[in-house]
Design a protein around this motif. Structure first.
Motif, short mmCIF file in Angstrom:
data_model
loop_
_atom_site.label_atom_id
_atom_site.label_comp_id
_atom_site.label_asym_id
_atom_site.label_seq_id
_atom_site.Cartn_x
_atom_site.Cartn_y
_atom_site.Cartn_z
N ASP A 144 0.83 -1.20 0.00
CA ASP A 144 0.00 0.00 0.00
C ASP A 144 0.87 1.26 0.00
OD1 ASP A 144 -2.18 -1.62 -0.02
OD2 ASP A 144 -2.83 -1.19 2.03
N PRO A 145 0.27 2.38 -0.42
CA PRO A 145 1.06 3.61 -0.58
C PRO A 145 1.53 4.22 0.74
CG PRO A 145 -1.27 4.03 -0.98
CD PRO A 145 -1.12 2.55 -0.88
N ILE A 146 2.74 4.77 0.67
CA ILE A 146 3.31 5.59 1.75
C ILE A 146 3.94 6.81 1.09
CG2 ILE A 146 5.10 5.73 3.52
CD1 ILE A 146 4.67 2.81 4.12
N ASN A 147 3.66 7.98 1.64
CA ASN A 147 4.19 9.23 1.10
C ASN A 147 3.76 9.48 -0.34
OD1 ASN A 147 5.57 9.74 3.54
ND2 ASN A 147 7.32 8.49 2.86
N GLY A 148 2.58 9.00 -0.71
CA GLY A 148 2.00 9.38 -2.00
C GLY A 148 2.24 8.43 -3.15
N CYS A 149 2.93 7.30 -2.92
CA CYS A 149 3.12 6.33 -4.00
C CYS A 149 3.09 4.91 -3.44
CB CYS A 149 4.42 6.58 -4.77
SG CYS A 149 5.92 6.06 -3.90
N LEU A 150 2.85 3.96 -4.31
CA LEU A 150 2.87 2.57 -3.91
C LEU A 150 4.22 2.20 -3.31
CD1 LEU A 150 1.13 0.81 -6.94
CD2 LEU A 150 0.15 1.18 -4.67
N SER A 151 4.21 1.32 -2.34
CA SER A 151 5.46 0.78 -1.79
C SER A 151 5.94 -0.34 -2.71
CB SER A 151 5.23 0.23 -0.39
OG SER A 151 4.82 1.26 0.49
N ILE A 152 7.10 -0.16 -3.32
CA ILE A 152 7.66 -1.17 -4.24
C ILE A 152 9.11 -1.41 -3.83
CG2 ILE A 152 8.27 -1.72 -6.62
CD1 ILE A 152 5.95 -0.01 -7.55
N ILE A 153 9.43 -2.66 -3.55
CA ILE A 153 10.81 -3.03 -3.24
C ILE A 153 11.30 -4.03 -4.30
CG2 ILE A 153 10.61 -2.56 -0.79
CD1 ILE A 153 10.35 -5.56 -0.29
N ILE A 154 12.59 -3.93 -4.62
CA ILE A 154 13.15 -4.73 -5.72
C ILE A 154 14.49 -5.33 -5.29
CG2 ILE A 154 14.21 -4.56 -8.03
CD1 ILE A 154 11.96 -2.73 -8.84
N THR A 155 14.74 -6.56 -5.72
CA THR A 155 16.04 -7.19 -5.54
C THR A 155 16.69 -7.44 -6.90
OG1 THR A 155 17.25 -9.06 -4.59
CG2 THR A 155 15.09 -9.53 -5.52
N ARG A 156 18.00 -7.31 -6.96
CA ARG A 156 18.77 -7.63 -8.17
C ARG A 156 19.84 -8.69 -7.88
NH1 ARG A 156 15.49 -4.95 -11.87
NH2 ARG A 156 15.22 -2.76 -11.27
N ASP A 157 19.84 -9.23 -6.66
CA ASP A 157 20.90 -10.17 -6.28
C ASP A 157 20.33 -11.46 -5.68
OD1 ASP A 157 20.00 -9.25 -3.86
OD2 ASP A 157 21.92 -8.39 -3.21
N ALA A 158 19.28 -11.97 -6.31
CA ALA A 158 18.67 -13.24 -5.89
C ALA A 158 18.01 -13.17 -4.52
CB ALA A 158 19.69 -14.37 -5.94
N GLY A 159 17.57 -11.97 -4.15
CA GLY A 159 16.82 -11.82 -2.91
C GLY A 159 17.63 -11.61 -1.67
N ILE A 160 18.93 -11.39 -1.81
CA ILE A 160 19.78 -11.16 -0.63
C ILE A 160 19.55 -9.77 -0.06
CG2 ILE A 160 22.16 -11.02 0.20
CD1 ILE A 160 22.87 -13.08 -1.99
N THR A 161 19.43 -8.77 -0.96
CA THR A 161 19.12 -7.41 -0.53
C THR A 161 17.95 -6.87 -1.34
OG1 THR A 161 20.69 -6.43 -2.11
CG2 THR A 161 21.52 -6.95 0.09
N TRP A 162 17.18 -5.99 -0.70
CA TRP A 162 16.01 -5.38 -1.34
C TRP A 162 16.06 -3.87 -1.11
CZ3 TRP A 162 11.97 -8.32 -3.69
CH2 TRP A 162 12.15 -9.71 -3.60
N ASN A 163 15.68 -3.11 -2.13
CA ASN A 163 15.68 -1.65 -2.03
C ASN A 163 14.33 -1.10 -2.44
OD1 ASN A 163 18.60 -1.12 -1.39
ND2 ASN A 163 18.84 -2.27 -3.30
N LYS A 164 13.88 -0.11 -1.67
CA LYS A 164 12.58 0.50 -1.93
C LYS A 164 12.71 1.62 -2.96
CE LYS A 164 8.40 2.00 0.42
NZ LYS A 164 7.74 2.21 1.74
N LEU A 165 11.80 1.62 -3.93
CA LEU A 165 11.83 2.65 -4.97
C LEU A 165 11.37 3.98 -4.41
CD1 LEU A 165 10.40 0.85 -8.14
CD2 LEU A 165 12.77 1.02 -7.36
N SER A 166 11.99 5.03 -4.90
CA SER A 166 11.61 6.39 -4.53
C SER A 166 10.30 6.77 -5.22
CB SER A 166 12.71 7.36 -4.95
OG SER A 166 12.25 8.69 -4.95
N CYS A 167 9.54 7.63 -4.57
CA CYS A 167 8.30 8.14 -5.19
C CYS A 167 8.59 9.03 -6.39
CB CYS A 167 7.46 8.88 -4.16
SG CYS A 167 6.62 7.79 -2.99
N ASP A 168 9.85 9.37 -6.63
CA ASP A 168 10.21 10.08 -7.85
C ASP A 168 10.11 9.15 -9.07
OD1 ASP A 168 10.79 12.33 -6.37
OD2 ASP A 168 12.91 11.83 -6.16
N ILE A 169 10.17 7.84 -8.83
CA ILE A 169 10.15 6.85 -9.91
C ILE A 169 8.74 6.32 -10.13
CG2 ILE A 169 11.01 4.57 -10.61
CD1 ILE A 169 13.54 5.18 -9.00
#
Length: 346
Positions: A144-169
């Motif tokens: 669900d949204p926080i600070n005006g945009c959907l909460s989206i997290i992404i991994t690029r290393d097989a799920g070891i680390t995850w990063n949340k996308l900025s609402c600028d994106i």
């Protein structure tokens, strides 16, 4: 030679058409787990085993009819899981509300070898709904949204680390727009594409063509405007053809504006069987190997089936489920209140 070629062509034509799958007329439902759980997230291992995540911190694997179950706590907090995803070497389970905790379970020979916290988010409004993977290394979860945009997290290393996308994106949400943690099917992935479905005051589809690097958003004609209206499930057959399903949870029999299809990658949507066929359903899937024609949708009112891309529907069962995942073109697993079942369609 021309005559021989014609005969060969006709033979091949009839051979191919004779092997085309006939429409489903029945479904056999075999319960493989009965427990006092709400199971909204399943991920099949094969035709006989399925991973699941449930409330009360329960996660596990049903191997045949043998349950291998664990109860997970985070700092003495009992977590509620509604999202699960599987790669070749790991299973990921994600809890819904604050704190949202994402676990990575290393898996070998149908056994969980190790369980690690790979993402934790605390804060007001934290609520995660679904998780999916593009490939073995790149995955996405949404909430669900926080600070005006959907909460989206992404991994690029097989799920070891995850990063949340900025609402600028991520495109901004409309006030009252969110998502439903009903069946872990808010996200659909094909190739490099990802589509995310929302509901509530607005029912829209967010789209990325580059594995989450950039985003756009499209309107839909789905019923919307109230807290429990909108899209509950989305599935794409290929990069162009997709289906959305949902409705009004408070009026489950209402069958207007609750199912739609796209043939242009989600840019435009057309209602299907509007005012006909099933009402509210929480999970919809294209049946494998049916060229995007066959659909199955499940919800608490029952199991619905279409053999013509949603134009017409038949009710195969009134047994209710929250989620469905296919293993083949005739076998699926479904989960619901207090149960997981194996479904065989004929």
């Amino acid at each position: 030679m021309r005559f021989i070629f014609l005969v060969l062509s006709v033979t091949l034509f009839f051979s191919c058409t004779s092997e085309m799958r006939q429409p489903f007329t029945t479904v056999t439902i075999t319960e493989i787990l009965s427990d006092s759980l709400s199971v909204r997230a399943i991920s099949p291992q094969d035709a006989n085993s399925v991973w699941f995540a449930a409330n009360r911190g329960v996660v596990g694997l049903i191997d045949g009819k043998i349950p291998k179950i664990a109860t997970v706590k985070y700092e003495d907090v009992v977590l509620n899981f509604r999202a699960i995803a599987k790669t070749e070497k790991a299973v990921f389970v994600l809890s819904i509300e604050n704190p949202a905790v994402l676990y990575k379970m290393d898996v070998a020979n149908n056994e969980a070898q190790n369980m690690t916290e790979v993402y934790v988010e605390n804060g007001e409004g934290v609520f995660y709904d679904a998780i999916n993977f593009w490939n073995e290394n790149e995955g996405i979860a949404m909430g669900d949204p926080i600070n005006g945009c959907l909460s989206i997290i992404i991994t690029r290393d097989a799920g070891i680390t995850w990063n949340k996308l900025s609402c600028d994106i991520v495109p901004p949400i409309i006030e009252g727009e969110a998502a439903f943690a009903a069946s872990n099917s808010n996200i659909s992935i094909v190739g490099n594409h990802a589509w995310i479905a929302t509901g509530g005051k607005r029912a829209r589809v967010f789209h990325s063509s580059d594995k989450g690097k950039t985003w756009e958003v499209f309107n839909t004609p789905m019923v919307q405007g109230n807290v429990m209206t909108g899209i509950y499930s989305i599935d794409f057959f290929n990069e162009k053809t997709g289906v959305i399903f949902g409705g009004d949870w408070e009026r489950k029999e209402f069958n207007e504006g609750n199912k739609a299809i796209t043939n242009d990658g989600g840019q435009t949507w057309q209602l299907i069987s509007n005012g006909r066929g099933p009402g509210y359903r929480s999970s919809v899937k294209f049946v494998p190997n049916t060229n995007g024609e066959a659909l199955v949708a499940v919800g608490s009112p029952g199991i619905s089936y279409s053999n013509n891309a949603g134009k017409d529907w038949v009710e195969l069962s009134n047994e209710g489920f929250y989620a469905i995942e296919f293993v083949s073109d005739s076998i699926a697993f479904a989960s619901g209140s207090n149960k997981i079942s194996r479904l065989v369609f004929k």
